[in-house]
Design a protein around this motif. Structure first.
Motif, PDB file in Angstrom:
ATOM      1  N   ASN A 163      -6.696   7.332   5.788  1.00  0.00           N
ATOM      2  CA  ASN A 163      -5.722   8.017   5.177  1.00  0.00           C
ATOM      3  C   ASN A 163      -5.498   9.490   5.771  1.00  0.00           C
ATOM      4  O   ASN A 163      -5.677   9.915   4.906  1.00  0.00           O
ATOM      5  CB  ASN A 163      -5.928   7.330   3.365  1.00  0.00           C
ATOM      6  N   PRO A 164      -5.533   9.245   6.991  1.00  0.00           N
ATOM      7  CA  PRO A 164      -5.377  10.445   7.676  1.00  0.00           C
ATOM      8  C   PRO A 164      -3.809  11.370   7.739  1.00  0.00           C
ATOM      9  O   PRO A 164      -2.740  10.729   7.237  1.00  0.00           O
ATOM     10  CB  PRO A 164      -5.216  10.374   8.974  1.00  0.00           C
ATOM     11  N   ASP A 165      -3.449  12.483   7.395  1.00  0.00           N
ATOM     12  CA  ASP A 165      -2.674  13.613   7.138  1.00  0.00           C
ATOM     13  C   ASP A 165      -2.022  13.161   7.793  1.00  0.00           C
ATOM     14  O   ASP A 165      -1.890  12.784   9.787  1.00  0.00           O
ATOM     15  CB  ASP A 165      -2.873  14.946   7.446  1.00  0.00           C
ATOM     16  N   PRO A 166      -0.667  12.837   7.863  1.00  0.00           N
ATOM     17  CA  PRO A 166       0.196  12.032   8.716  1.00  0.00           C
ATOM     18  C   PRO A 166       0.896  13.491   9.784  1.00  0.00           C
ATOM     19  O   PRO A 166       1.429  12.571  10.971  1.00  0.00           O
ATOM     20  CB  PRO A 166       1.722  12.168   8.059  1.00  0.00           C
ATOM     21  N   ALA A 167       0.707  14.365   9.263  1.00  0.00           N
ATOM     22  CA  ALA A 167       0.598  15.223  10.587  1.00  0.00           C
ATOM     23  C   ALA A 167      -0.502  15.522  11.731  1.00  0.00           C
ATOM     24  O   ALA A 167       0.150  15.529  13.351  1.00  0.00           O
ATOM     25  CB  ALA A 167       0.619  17.188  10.628  1.00  0.00           C
ATOM     26  N   LEU A 168      -1.897  14.516  12.241  1.00  0.00           N
ATOM     27  CA  LEU A 168      -2.680  14.261  12.949  1.00  0.00           C
ATOM     28  C   LEU A 168      -1.877  13.217  13.455  1.00  0.00           C
ATOM     29  O   LEU A 168      -2.028  13.459  14.372  1.00  0.00           O
ATOM     30  CB  LEU A 168      -4.332  13.955  11.958  1.00  0.00           C
ATOM     31  N   VAL A 169      -1.738  12.272  12.755  1.00  0.00           N
ATOM     32  CA  VAL A 169      -0.510  11.019  13.858  1.00  0.00           C
ATOM     33  C   VAL A 169       0.164  11.159  14.113  1.00  0.00           C
ATOM     34  O   VAL A 169       0.584  11.075  16.018  1.00  0.00           O
ATOM     35  CB  VAL A 169      -0.975   9.868  12.365  1.00  0.00           C
ATOM     36  N   CYS A 180       1.297  -1.531   0.357  1.00  0.00           N
ATOM     37  CA  CYS A 180       0.390   0.187   0.337  1.00  0.00           C
ATOM     38  C   CYS A 180       0.930   1.156  -0.303  1.00  0.00           C
ATOM     39  O   CYS A 180       1.631   2.036   0.817  1.00  0.00           O
ATOM     40  CB  CYS A 180      -1.063  -0.090   0.952  1.00  0.00           C
ATOM     41  N   MET A 181       0.944   2.258  -0.605  1.00  0.00           N
ATOM     42  CA  MET A 181       1.685   2.955  -0.848  1.00  0.00           C
ATOM     43  C   MET A 181       1.159   4.153   0.064  1.00  0.00           C
ATOM     44  O   MET A 181       2.280   4.816   0.242  1.00  0.00           O
ATOM     45  CB  MET A 181       1.757   3.950  -2.774  1.00  0.00           C
ATOM     46  N   PHE A 182      -0.334   4.487   0.201  1.00  0.00           N
ATOM     47  CA  PHE A 182      -0.417   5.557   0.958  1.00  0.00           C
ATOM     48  C   PHE A 182      -0.218   4.693   2.958  1.00  0.00           C
ATOM     49  O   PHE A 182       0.653   5.860   3.651  1.00  0.00           O
ATOM     50  CB  PHE A 182      -2.151   5.061   1.237  1.00  0.00           C
ATOM     51  N   CYS A 183       0.479   3.303   3.319  1.00  0.00           N
ATOM     52  CA  CYS A 183       1.086   2.740   4.704  1.00  0.00           C
ATOM     53  C   CYS A 183       2.178   3.329   4.553  1.00  0.00           C
ATOM     54  O   CYS A 183       2.617   3.698   5.142  1.00  0.00           O
ATOM     55  CB  CYS A 183       0.385   1.596   4.105  1.00  0.00           C
ATOM     56  N   GLN A 184       2.980   3.116   2.702  1.00  0.00           N
ATOM     57  CA  GLN A 184       4.897   3.887   2.700  1.00  0.00           C
ATOM     58  C   GLN A 184       4.894   5.071   3.166  1.00  0.00           C
ATOM     59  O   GLN A 184       5.539   5.300   3.955  1.00  0.00           O
ATOM     60  CB  GLN A 184       5.070   2.956   2.014  1.00  0.00           C
ATOM     61  N   ARG A 185       4.071   6.138   2.925  1.00  0.00           N
ATOM     62  CA  ARG A 185       4.182   7.202   3.236  1.00  0.00           C
ATOM     63  C   ARG A 185       3.955   7.863   4.159  1.00  0.00           C
ATOM     64  O   ARG A 185       4.348   8.648   5.380  1.00  0.00           O
ATOM     65  CB  ARG A 185       3.114   8.361   1.749  1.00  0.00           C
ATOM     66  N   LEU A 186       2.740   6.807   4.548  1.00  0.00           N
ATOM     67  CA  LEU A 186       2.530   6.872   6.416  1.00  0.00           C
ATOM     68  C   LEU A 186       3.684   6.821   7.092  1.00  0.00           C
ATOM     69  O   LEU A 186       4.408   7.887   7.931  1.00  0.00           O
ATOM     70  CB  LEU A 186       0.868   6.441   7.003  1.00  0.00           C
ATOM     71  N   ARG A 187       4.630   5.881   7.183  1.00  0.00           N
ATOM     72  CA  ARG A 187       5.322   5.193   7.391  1.00  0.00           C
ATOM     73  C   ARG A 187       6.550   5.746   7.129  1.00  0.00           C
ATOM     74  O   ARG A 187       7.459   6.472   8.552  1.00  0.00           O
ATOM     75  CB  ARG A 187       5.276   4.016   7.678  1.00  0.00           C
ATOM     76  N   GLY A 188       6.453   6.379   6.195  1.00  0.00           N
ATOM     77  CA  GLY A 188       7.768   7.240   6.446  1.00  0.00           C
ATOM     78  C   GLY A 188       7.774   8.964   6.833  1.00  0.00           C
ATOM     79  O   GLY A 188       8.850   9.144   7.219  1.00  0.00           O
ATOM     80  N   GLU A 193     -11.831  -2.409   2.652  1.00  0.00           N
ATOM     81  CA  GLU A 193     -10.465  -2.946   3.399  1.00  0.00           C
ATOM     82  C   GLU A 193      -8.779  -1.153   2.418  1.00  0.00           C
ATOM     83  O   GLU A 193      -8.759  -1.550   2.300  1.00  0.00           O
ATOM     84  CB  GLU A 193     -10.124  -4.268   3.035  1.00  0.00           C
ATOM     85  N   VAL A 194      -9.505  -0.129   3.129  1.00  0.00           N
ATOM     86  CA  VAL A 194      -9.294   1.142   3.082  1.00  0.00           C
ATOM     87  C   VAL A 194      -7.906   1.346   3.963  1.00  0.00           C
ATOM     88  O   VAL A 194      -8.135   1.176   5.264  1.00  0.00           O
ATOM     89  CB  VAL A 194     -10.076   2.479   2.895  1.00  0.00           C
ATOM     90  N   VAL A 195      -6.817   0.851   3.356  1.00  0.00           N
ATOM     91  CA  VAL A 195      -5.887   0.870   4.662  1.00  0.00           C
ATOM     92  C   VAL A 195      -5.077   2.685   3.846  1.00  0.00           C
ATOM     93  O   VAL A 195      -4.914   2.579   2.947  1.00  0.00           O
ATOM     94  CB  VAL A 195      -4.763   0.704   4.796  1.00  0.00           C
ATOM     95  N   PRO A 196      -3.970   3.242   4.606  1.00  0.00           N
ATOM     96  CA  PRO A 196      -4.130   2.998   5.880  1.00  0.00           C
ATOM     97  C   PRO A 196      -5.163   3.681   6.919  1.00  0.00           C
ATOM     98  O   PRO A 196      -5.787   4.663   6.819  1.00  0.00           O
ATOM     99  CB  PRO A 196      -3.105   3.910   6.430  1.00  0.00           C
ATOM    100  N   THR A 197      -5.262   3.306   7.999  1.00  0.00           N
ATOM    101  CA  THR A 197      -6.882   3.024   8.765  1.00  0.00           C
ATOM    102  C   THR A 197      -5.939   2.919  10.005  1.00  0.00           C
ATOM    103  O   THR A 197      -5.480   2.492  11.000  1.00  0.00           O
ATOM    104  CB  THR A 197      -8.008   2.350   8.465  1.00  0.00           C
TER     105      THR A 197
END
Length: 84
Positions: A72-78, A18-26, A58-62
């Motif tokens: 798929n929140p903004d990384p700033a929120l997390v 999941c590229m959105f998960c990778q984006r969040l992790r990064g 199954e939408v991730v990241p949740t």
């Protein structure tokens, strides 16, 4: 979820590829270690939870922050939640 609620302030549901998960992790970098990461392809209950809060998809990241799911929140929120 194996951990008690007080130990899982931020839970991130993800899946490999999941590229959105990778984006969040990064974006989270080392700070991401403070979250509980759950691979929905390895946990049927986690996948069912993600579907339950995303209209059957199954939408991730949740990301669950203080028991509130965010799709798929903004990384700033997390980051803010992890810093608290």
């Amino acid at each position: 979820m194996a951990l008690p609620a007080e130990d899982r302030r931020v839970v991130i549901y993800w899946r490999p590829g999941c590229m959105f998960c990778q984006r969040l992790r990064g974006a989270l970098g080392r700070q991401g270690r403070g979250a509980q990461w759950i691979n929905i392809w390895q946990d049927d209950e986690a996948a069912a939870f993600v579907r339950s809060v995303n209209g059957g998809n199954e939408v991730v990241p949740t990301v669950v922050i203080d028991d509130v799911p965010h799709t798929n929140p903004d990384p700033a929120l997390v980051k803010t939640a992890l810093a608290a």
